[in-house]
Design an enzyme around this catalytic site. Sequence first.
Site, short mmCIF file in Angstrom:
data_model
loop_
_atom_site.label_atom_id
_atom_site.label_comp_id
_atom_site.label_asym_id
_atom_site.label_seq_id
_atom_site.Cartn_x
_atom_site.Cartn_y
_atom_site.Cartn_z
N GLN A 19 48.47 76.28 100.13
CA GLN A 19 47.06 76.29 100.26
C GLN A 19 46.87 77.48 101.28
O GLN A 19 45.78 77.87 101.33
CB GLN A 19 46.84 74.93 101.17
CG GLN A 19 45.54 74.58 101.58
CD GLN A 19 45.29 73.08 102.17
OE1 GLN A 19 46.00 72.54 101.79
NE2 GLN A 19 44.29 72.82 103.05
N HIS A 34 48.60 66.67 99.85
CA HIS A 34 49.66 67.43 99.12
C HIS A 34 50.72 66.53 98.57
O HIS A 34 51.30 65.64 99.35
CB HIS A 34 50.57 68.41 99.98
CG HIS A 34 49.92 69.50 100.21
ND1 HIS A 34 50.05 70.79 99.79
CD2 HIS A 34 48.52 69.55 101.15
CE1 HIS A 34 48.98 71.61 100.37
NE2 HIS A 34 48.04 71.01 101.04
N CYS A 82 52.00 73.13 93.93
CA CYS A 82 52.66 73.70 95.08
C CYS A 82 53.74 74.75 94.44
O CYS A 82 54.54 74.22 93.69
CB CYS A 82 53.07 72.64 96.19
SG CYS A 82 54.56 72.94 96.84
N GLU A 83 53.92 75.92 95.10
CA GLU A 83 54.99 76.65 94.41
C GLU A 83 56.29 76.33 94.92
O GLU A 83 57.22 77.03 94.38
CB GLU A 83 54.53 78.21 94.95
CG GLU A 83 54.48 78.50 96.23
CD GLU A 83 54.21 79.91 96.77
OE1 GLU A 83 54.64 80.45 97.56
OE2 GLU A 83 53.37 80.48 95.94
N HIS A 84 56.24 75.52 96.08
CA HIS A 84 57.77 74.92 96.42
C HIS A 84 58.43 73.90 95.56
O HIS A 84 59.61 73.99 95.51
CB HIS A 84 57.65 74.74 97.76
CG HIS A 84 57.30 75.71 98.75
ND1 HIS A 84 56.19 75.51 99.89
CD2 HIS A 84 57.38 77.07 98.79
CE1 HIS A 84 55.94 76.80 100.48
NE2 HIS A 84 56.53 77.60 99.67
N HIS A 85 57.41 72.99 95.39
CA HIS A 85 57.94 71.82 94.61
C HIS A 85 57.32 71.75 93.08
O HIS A 85 57.92 71.01 92.35
CB HIS A 85 57.87 70.55 95.43
CG HIS A 85 58.45 70.71 96.80
ND1 HIS A 85 57.54 71.14 97.63
CD2 HIS A 85 59.55 70.64 97.06
CE1 HIS A 85 58.25 70.90 98.84
NE2 HIS A 85 59.48 70.66 98.40
N CYS A 94 53.67 66.81 97.43
CA CYS A 94 55.10 66.90 98.07
C CYS A 94 55.11 66.13 99.45
O CYS A 94 56.34 65.93 99.96
CB CYS A 94 55.25 68.40 98.16
SG CYS A 94 54.29 69.28 99.14
#
Length: 180
Positions: free
Chosen positions: A112, A140, A71-74, A142
Amino acid sequence: MQQSYEKILTAVGEDLQRPGLKDTPLRAAKAFSYLTSGYTQSLQEVTNDAVFPSDNREMVLVKNIEFYSLCEHHLLPFYGRVHIAYLPEGHVLGLSKFARITEMFARRLQIQENLTQQIAEAVQEVTQARGVAVVIDSAHMCMMMRGVQKQSSTTRTVSFLGEFKTNQESKREFLQAVPD
């Protein structure tokens, strides 16, 4: 990258001299390089001219392609299965190339929703198909390890291009063939 991992481990209070962490920054750097190796690949490289002439015009469906991404956020993993269909227009793609296309995009920092679209557009570009459909079902970390901590939640994303977007019968045939 190894030095960055050393800084991260030190910042959380770890002792880099502890036996269990002796080579961890190097191992973590190698692992992260592998997990993001999709940046060094191109669509032409992974498909390797495996497009072949064919008179088949019926749907081709490759189901249950396993994938792992970050995940590019976490920077936490998400993983699941990809189902890809296309309606050939004079060409078919070697079956293993669907897994290779999936892997190339999954081995990049992702969300995703974008992964689904990228796979569909790549298959369309390579095959020049009348239509392409992609469904991804994934879990996920996250959502499981942090935040709301929902262990059984999954996410489904879809992308329809060409006839799969405009022809309800083709869309229905695809969705009925894809497992829940």
